[in-house]
Design a protein around this motif. Structure first.
Motif, PDB file in Angstrom:
ATOM      1  N   GLN A   1      -8.107  -3.739   3.014  1.00 40.57           N
ATOM      2  CA  GLN A   1      -6.700  -3.359   2.924  1.00 40.57           C
ATOM      3  C   GLN A   1      -6.474  -1.942   3.445  1.00 40.57           C
ATOM      4  O   GLN A   1      -5.557  -1.684   4.228  1.00 40.57           O
ATOM      5  CB  GLN A   1      -6.232  -3.462   1.467  1.00 40.57           C
TER       6      GLN A   1
ATOM      7  N   GLY B   1       7.547  -7.742  -1.180  1.00 40.28           N
ATOM      8  CA  GLY B   1       6.658  -7.364  -2.266  1.00 40.28           C
ATOM      9  C   GLY B   1       7.258  -7.569  -3.638  1.00 40.28           C
ATOM     10  O   GLY B   1       6.545  -7.802  -4.602  1.00 40.28           O
TER      11      GLY B   1
ATOM     12  N   MET C   1      -0.292 -12.389   1.173  1.00 36.47           N
ATOM     13  CA  MET C   1      -1.304 -11.556   1.837  1.00 36.47           C
ATOM     14  C   MET C   1      -1.830 -12.239   3.099  1.00 36.47           C
ATOM     15  O   MET C   1      -2.007 -11.600   4.141  1.00 36.47           O
ATOM     16  CB  MET C   1      -2.456 -11.277   0.874  1.00 36.47           C
TER      17      MET C   1
ATOM     18  N   HIS D   1      -0.891 -10.368   6.752  1.00 34.18           N
ATOM     19  CA  HIS D   1      -1.977  -9.722   7.498  1.00 34.18           C
ATOM     20  C   HIS D   1      -2.299 -10.444   8.808  1.00 34.18           C
ATOM     21  O   HIS D   1      -2.678  -9.798   9.791  1.00 34.18           O
ATOM     22  CB  HIS D   1      -3.227  -9.616   6.622  1.00 34.18           C
TER      23      HIS D   1
ATOM     24  N   TYR E   1       3.202  -4.861   6.662  1.00 34.51           N
ATOM     25  CA  TYR E   1       2.035  -4.278   5.983  1.00 34.51           C
ATOM     26  C   TYR E   1       2.363  -3.679   4.620  1.00 34.51           C
ATOM     27  O   TYR E   1       1.621  -3.898   3.647  1.00 34.51           O
ATOM     28  CB  TYR E   1       1.389  -3.196   6.854  1.00 34.51           C
TER      29      TYR E   1
ATOM     30  N   THR F   1       1.956  -5.392   1.270  1.00 32.94           N
ATOM     31  CA  THR F   1       0.607  -5.810   0.889  1.00 32.94           C
ATOM     32  C   THR F   1      -0.103  -4.765   0.035  1.00 32.94           C
ATOM     33  O   THR F   1      -1.055  -5.094  -0.675  1.00 32.94           O
ATOM     34  CB  THR F   1      -0.256  -6.132   2.123  1.00 32.94           C
TER      35      THR F   1
ATOM     36  N   LEU G   1       1.018  -5.757  -3.357  1.00 36.84           N
ATOM     37  CA  LEU G   1       0.462  -7.083  -3.650  1.00 36.84           C
ATOM     38  C   LEU G   1      -1.023  -6.998  -3.979  1.00 36.84           C
ATOM     39  O   LEU G   1      -1.515  -7.680  -4.878  1.00 36.84           O
ATOM     40  CB  LEU G   1       0.693  -8.014  -2.457  1.00 36.84           C
ATOM     41  N   ALA G   2      -1.761  -6.162  -3.234  1.00 39.55           N
ATOM     42  CA  ALA G   2      -3.192  -5.987  -3.506  1.00 39.55           C
ATOM     43  C   ALA G   2      -3.401  -5.395  -4.899  1.00 39.55           C
ATOM     44  O   ALA G   2      -4.290  -5.832  -5.655  1.00 39.55           O
ATOM     45  CB  ALA G   2      -3.832  -5.098  -2.446  1.00 39.55           C
TER      46      ALA G   2
ATOM     47  N   SER H   1      -8.117 -13.462   2.623  1.00 41.66           N
ATOM     48  CA  SER H   1      -7.165 -13.560   1.520  1.00 41.66           C
ATOM     49  C   SER H   1      -7.016 -14.983   1.002  1.00 41.66           C
ATOM     50  O   SER H   1      -6.571 -15.196  -0.135  1.00 41.66           O
ATOM     51  CB  SER H   1      -5.799 -13.004   1.951  1.00 41.66           C
TER      52      SER H   1
END
Length: 416
Positions: A30, A73, A86, A90, A123, A126, A129-130, A189
């Protein structure tokens, strides 16, 4: 607790060694993607003759945070699996990264900025989200989050070292390196833990889409003050990301990418101490130390030069660990602590991204652009030194305001 489809809810999710490894790989890739191009983009643009667009290029990320973090998000996290978001974001973003180097020219500079905006809209969500996937996977063991997040720092370090070692610090090909890893992360992912989307808190679709519950967290005075100060401290933060690489180049440092990685190395060192420090001191001392470190860093840049005071520049870069970990990592844990009982963790993390990487860094990029415009076409180290005093004073003032107004009553807020 297991959902109907076999999805672990995250409330009591077991934090196994295998889970920790999977989430660590997520964080590594990430932040490798971001670190591969973000650290030296200012130097690249100054080298190819579009330094006048640096402020605009570093404004698209904040704009994307506002748009992308809200629509993808926060709102989308209500209705779609975080891990599938994700995958899509990505993979599509990786394709755009491969196109960007062709536009980093004086003739296509404006088109480059617009396409970079499109990429960053994909981006920026994410990041939240991560964090959400990791925090929900650990459940109540949020103290393990800093360890996993440390691998994000390792990814950023690895990206900087590879870019510097390959001699790409001033080359548009930094986006190709990022694109390769973005595609890999999109594919990886698919294997991430299946955490549930935030459960809607009402039957009103409009309230869910507008994330009313997440914004409602700011009814808590302490959380509101935290959000305000996080937004304000992101203003001087933006100037570091946008102009530090160009400043280092002016000071005569050749391996800019590798030198900037010193900051991430210190970040990694402090990251592993975060669980102990968070349990020992609580959130306020960590946040305060982080803000003070920002003021000290810029003061060191303001006295550093390419001669006898070169040490001040290296020390300023090395302070990144304290600056980032003590504020943004501790802030993410604090946000999760406040949001989890309300069932809006994903939205709250997206909201934090919106205000920090969005509103705060947008203001910082534009203010930094105004200050940069006052410098000569080929600024000297002395010109840069004068510029760095502005964010130094700003960070110091914000730290004082935070100390006087913030009270950590998160335990009471969680019970509410």
């Amino acid at each position: 607790m297991v959902a109907a489809e076999g999805t672990l809810t995250g409330a009591v999710r077991p934090a196994s060694g295998m889970m920790t490894g999977r989430l660590s790989a997520l964080m590594f890739m990430q932040f490798f993607v971001w670190g591969a191009w973000n650290v030296t983009l200012g130097l690249v643009m100054q080298t190819v003759g579009i330094g006048n667009l640096i402020a605009n290029a570093f404004s698209v990320g904040p704009i994307a945070s506002i748009v992308g973090s809200f629509l993808l998000g926060m709102a989308a996290a209500r209705y779609f699996s975080p891990k599938m978001l994700m995958v899509v974001l990505h993979l599509v973003g990786g394709v755009l990264l491969f196109v960007l180097p062709t536009l980093v020219t004086p003739e296509h500079g404006n088109s480059f900025v617009w396409l970079l905006l499109g990429y960053m809209i994909l981006y920026m969500p994410t990041v939240g989200l991560a964090n959400t996937i990791a925090l929900k996977s650990f459940g109540e063991r949020v103290d393990r989050f800093p360890f996993v997040r440390a691998f994000g720092t390792l990814g950023w370090i690895a990206a900087g070292l590879i870019i510097g070692w390959a001699g790409l610090s001033a080359s548009p090909q930094i986006f190709v390196v990022a694109g390769v890893v973005s595609i890999a992360l999109g594919l990886y992912s698919v294997t991430l833990p299946k955490v549930e989307p935030d459960a809607p808190q009402s039957g009103n679709v409009l309230r869910d889409v507008l994330c009313v519950e997440a914004f409602g967290l700011m009814r808590n005075r302490s959380f509101l003050i935290f959000i305000v100060c996080a937004t304000l401290i992101s203003i001087p933060l933006a100037m570091y990301y946008a102009y530090a690489s160009a400043y280092l180049g002016t000071a005569g440092i050749e391996n800019v990418g590798g030198t900037m990685s010193i900051g991430q190395m210190s970040e990694l060192a402090f990251m592993f101490s975060m669980p102990v420090l968070y349990r020992r001191f609580g959130v306020k001392p960590l946040l305060l130390v982080g803000m003070i470190a920002w003021a000290l860093r810029y003061a060191l840049f303001a006295i550093g030069d390419g001669g006898d005071s070169l040490w001040a520049i290296y020390l300023g870069v090395a302070l990144h660990g304290v600056c980032y970990d003590f504020f943004f990592v501790a802030g993410a844990i604090y946000t999760g602590t406040i949001a989890s009982p309300k069932g809006v963790n994903a939205q709250a993390q997206g909201m934090l991204t919106l205000f920090t990487y969005g509103v705060g860094m947008l203001l910082g990029s534009q203010i930094g652009g105004l200050l940069y415009a006052q410098l000569p076409a080929n600024p000297s180290v002395a010109d840069w030194q004068h510029m760095w005093w502005y964010p130094a004073v700003a960070a110091a003032v914000i730290a004082v305001l935070f100390q006087l107004t913030f009270k950590d009553n998160s335990k009471a807020e969680v019970r509410a």
